[in-house]
Design an enzyme around this catalytic site. Structure first.
Site, short mmCIF file in Angstrom:
data_model
loop_
_atom_site.label_atom_id
_atom_site.label_comp_id
_atom_site.label_asym_id
_atom_site.label_seq_id
_atom_site.Cartn_x
_atom_site.Cartn_y
_atom_site.Cartn_z
N ALA A 71 45.29 37.81 42.51
CA ALA A 71 45.31 39.27 42.32
C ALA A 71 45.55 39.64 40.87
O ALA A 71 45.02 40.65 40.39
CB ALA A 71 46.39 39.89 43.21
N THR A 72 46.33 38.84 40.16
CA THR A 72 46.60 39.16 38.75
C THR A 72 45.27 39.21 37.98
O THR A 72 45.05 40.11 37.16
CB THR A 72 47.54 38.10 38.13
OG1 THR A 72 48.77 38.12 38.86
CG2 THR A 72 47.82 38.37 36.67
N ASN A 153 55.80 45.57 46.61
CA ASN A 153 56.24 44.20 46.89
C ASN A 153 57.75 44.07 46.99
O ASN A 153 58.25 43.14 47.61
CB ASN A 153 55.71 43.24 45.82
CG ASN A 153 55.97 43.71 44.41
OD1 ASN A 153 55.72 44.86 44.07
ND2 ASN A 153 56.48 42.84 43.58
N GLN A 181 50.20 43.40 49.04
CA GLN A 181 51.28 43.36 50.04
C GLN A 181 50.92 44.12 51.32
O GLN A 181 51.75 44.22 52.22
CB GLN A 181 52.58 43.92 49.45
CG GLN A 181 53.13 43.12 48.26
CD GLN A 181 53.67 41.74 48.64
OE1 GLN A 181 53.88 41.42 49.82
NE2 GLN A 181 53.90 40.90 47.64
N SER A 201 45.29 38.68 47.06
CA SER A 201 45.58 37.26 46.81
C SER A 201 45.77 36.55 48.14
O SER A 201 46.60 36.98 48.95
CB SER A 201 46.90 37.13 46.04
OG SER A 201 46.73 36.69 44.73
N ALA A 202 45.05 35.43 48.36
CA ALA A 202 45.09 34.76 49.66
C ALA A 202 46.47 34.23 50.03
O ALA A 202 46.85 34.21 51.21
CB ALA A 202 44.09 33.59 49.66
N HIS A 203 47.25 33.82 49.02
CA HIS A 203 48.52 33.15 49.37
C HIS A 203 49.57 34.11 49.92
O HIS A 203 50.63 33.68 50.36
CB HIS A 203 49.07 32.36 48.17
CG HIS A 203 49.61 33.20 47.05
ND1 HIS A 203 50.95 33.41 46.84
CD2 HIS A 203 48.97 33.89 46.07
CE1 HIS A 203 51.12 34.17 45.77
NE2 HIS A 203 49.93 34.49 45.29
N CYS A 326 57.96 36.82 39.97
CA CYS A 326 57.55 36.55 38.60
C CYS A 326 58.51 37.17 37.58
O CYS A 326 58.41 36.88 36.40
CB CYS A 326 56.12 37.01 38.34
SG CYS A 326 55.81 38.66 38.87
N1 C6P Z 1 54.11 39.33 43.83
C1 C6P Z 1 56.43 38.83 44.36
O1 C6P Z 1 57.39 38.04 44.45
P1 C6P Z 1 49.32 36.81 42.19
O2 C6P Z 1 50.54 36.21 41.56
O3 C6P Z 1 48.28 37.09 41.17
O4 C6P Z 1 48.84 36.09 43.37
O5 C6P Z 1 49.80 38.24 42.77
C2 C6P Z 1 50.32 39.20 41.88
C3 C6P Z 1 50.82 40.39 42.62
C4 C6P Z 1 50.15 41.59 42.48
N2 C6P Z 1 50.53 42.67 43.17
C5 C6P Z 1 51.57 42.65 44.02
C6 C6P Z 1 51.95 43.89 44.77
C7 C6P Z 1 52.29 41.46 44.21
O6 C6P Z 1 53.31 41.44 45.08
C8 C6P Z 1 51.93 40.31 43.48
C9 C6P Z 1 52.74 39.06 43.59
C10 C6P Z 1 55.07 38.26 44.03
O7 C6P Z 1 56.56 40.03 44.57
C11 C6P Z 1 55.11 37.29 42.91
S1 C6P Z 1 55.49 38.05 41.37
#
Ligand code: C6P
Length: 396
Positions: A71-72, A153, A181, A201-203, A326
């Site tokens: 997603a980033t 989040n 989220q 983001s899939a994870h 993060c």
């Molecule tokens: N939030 C949390 O602990 P990535 O890292 O690119 O897969 O996702 C980024 C991201 C973007 N938008 C939202 C709303 C998110 O929650 C996250 C990832 C995690 O809240 C890791 S910082």
């Protein structure tokens, strides 16, 4: 017992997702853009995965879903792509985001601010939510993009995305939502919400790490961030992550299939934990249950630093967080609590607990016991608890 309550940071890969991915590592490992059989044998699985993604968010055939690494990346692509298309090569100079967006949005906007772009950081109400009517006042004829998350989040609060989408459509402004989220927790329908772009983001929904996506409404141009080969129709170059895409498709299908389970079972366990926390004196849960995704609790425990609580929980096998993963190494106070108006002392006492469909009742019962003991123990040895000022949260 080991209990994982940090599902807003990442989730376990569903075993069904994993087993669908396995053949694409060592058997069907060809580059799908190659002309030989090794390349083409993954095509049916890729097509199926893309169909699962389209169905999961109710995208039309004419819309685009472009696979990214996370997603980033998707968020940076939208914000910087719109910058090139509408600001550098157009007559706009303004972007609106909420002040509680994920750092991926905020940092990309700060970067553009240094390049002279005017950014509005919309305030949130005492529940940490942007009110749609607030947005209307800030849109001008210079506004290129509105970017507001679907669900936060840290608090799990759901934003009024349909209303925001309708306002953007009426005003002719592009609308991006960070759907990270929301997917797998509540129904996500890009048509109803009138979004032009949505990142995911899939994870975060029991898929693999290192793969995500950007939904792009039919007809929307967006300059690429990655230039190179003709992958993804030339919109995002780079050899396709076949196992990742197959896994993300399956994870999306299962996420949608399990929405009722989220709403009933995950929410019931979350509420059980939340009710027990509310019985502990001087705790404050952010945002109403009804307006929150079913799995999340953000609580402030008066007199106890979030990190101290995490340490105690971790010693007992329980994983939680003080907020966004993060930002957690920076040991800063929780920025969403600050945006709500919590003073720094209070914002340092944040604890985020996030469940998933794999969380069990035994795990929640165990967590309740550990949490109660941890609060009693930490308060008894805290040098600040006795002197902690009465809670004063200006907007709460
Ligand atoms: N939030 C949390 O602990 P990535 O890292 O690119 O897969 O996702 C980024 C991201 C973007 N938008 C939202 C709303 C998110 O929650 C996250 C990832 C995690 O809240 C890791 S910082």
């Amino acid at each position: 017992m080991r209990v994982y309550l940090d599902n807003n940071a990442t989730t376990v890969v569903d075993p069904h997702v994993f087993s669908e991915m396995v053949p694409y590592f060592c058997q069907m490992y060809g580059n799908p853009n190659s002309l030989h059989q090794f390349g083409s044998e993954s095509h049916p699985a890729l097509r199926k995965a893309m169909d699962q993604l389209y169905t999961g968010i109710n995208a039309n055939d004419e819309d685009d879903i472009v696979v990214t690494s996370c997603a980033t990346e998707s968020i940076n692509w939208v914000i910087k792509g719109v910058y090139f298309d509408k600001i550098v090569n157009g007559d706009k100079n303004h972007i609106i985001v909420s002040e509680v967006e994920h750092p991926a949005v905020i940092s990309a906007c700060k970067f553009l601010e240094d390049l002279g772009v005017h950014i509005t950081y919309l305030p949130v109400n005492s529940d940490g939510v942007v009110e749609a009517r607030t947005l209307r006042d800030f849109i001008t004829d210079k506004t290129a993009l509105v970017s507001i998350m679907w669900a936060n989040n840290e608090t799990g609060m759901i934003f009024p995305i349909e209303e925001i989408g309708a306002i953007c459509k009426e005003k002719g402004v592009l609308f991006h939502t960070d759907g990270v989220q929301a997917i797998g927790k509540i129904p996500v329908d890009v048509q109803k919400a009138n979004v032009d772009f949505m990142s995911f983001s899939a994870h975060k929904f029991h898929g693999p790490k290192g793969v995500g996506g950007l939904y792009i409404r039919a007809g929307q141009a967006l300059s690429p961030l990655f230039h190179g080969g003709e992958h993804m129709g030339g919109r995002r170059s780079g050899t396709l992550n076949v196992p990742g895409i197959v896994g993300m498709g399956k994870a999306m299908e299962l996420a949608v299939d399990n929405l009722d389970f989220e709403k009933n079972n995950v929410q019931r366990l979350r509420n059980k934990l939340e009710d027990a926390i509310e019985q502990i004196p001087e705790t404050l849960i952010i945002g109403t249950k009804e307006q929150r995704v079913p799995n999340t609790i953000l609580v402030s425990v008066k007199g106890i630093e979030g990190e101290a609580m995490l340490w105690d929980l971790n010693k007992n096998g329980i994983a939680a967080s003080t907020g966004s993963a993060c930002a957690s190494e920076a040991l800063e106070s929780n920025p969403v609590m600050e945006a709500i108006g919590a003073e720094a002392d209070l914002a340092h006492t944040a604890l985020r607990l996030s469940l998933s469909r794999f969380t069990t009742e035994d795990e929640i019962d165990y967590t309740i016991e550990v949490l109660k003991n941890a609060v009693t123990r930490l308060r008894s040895i805290s040098s600040t608890y006795a002197y902690a000022p009465e809670w004063h949260v200006s907007k709460l």
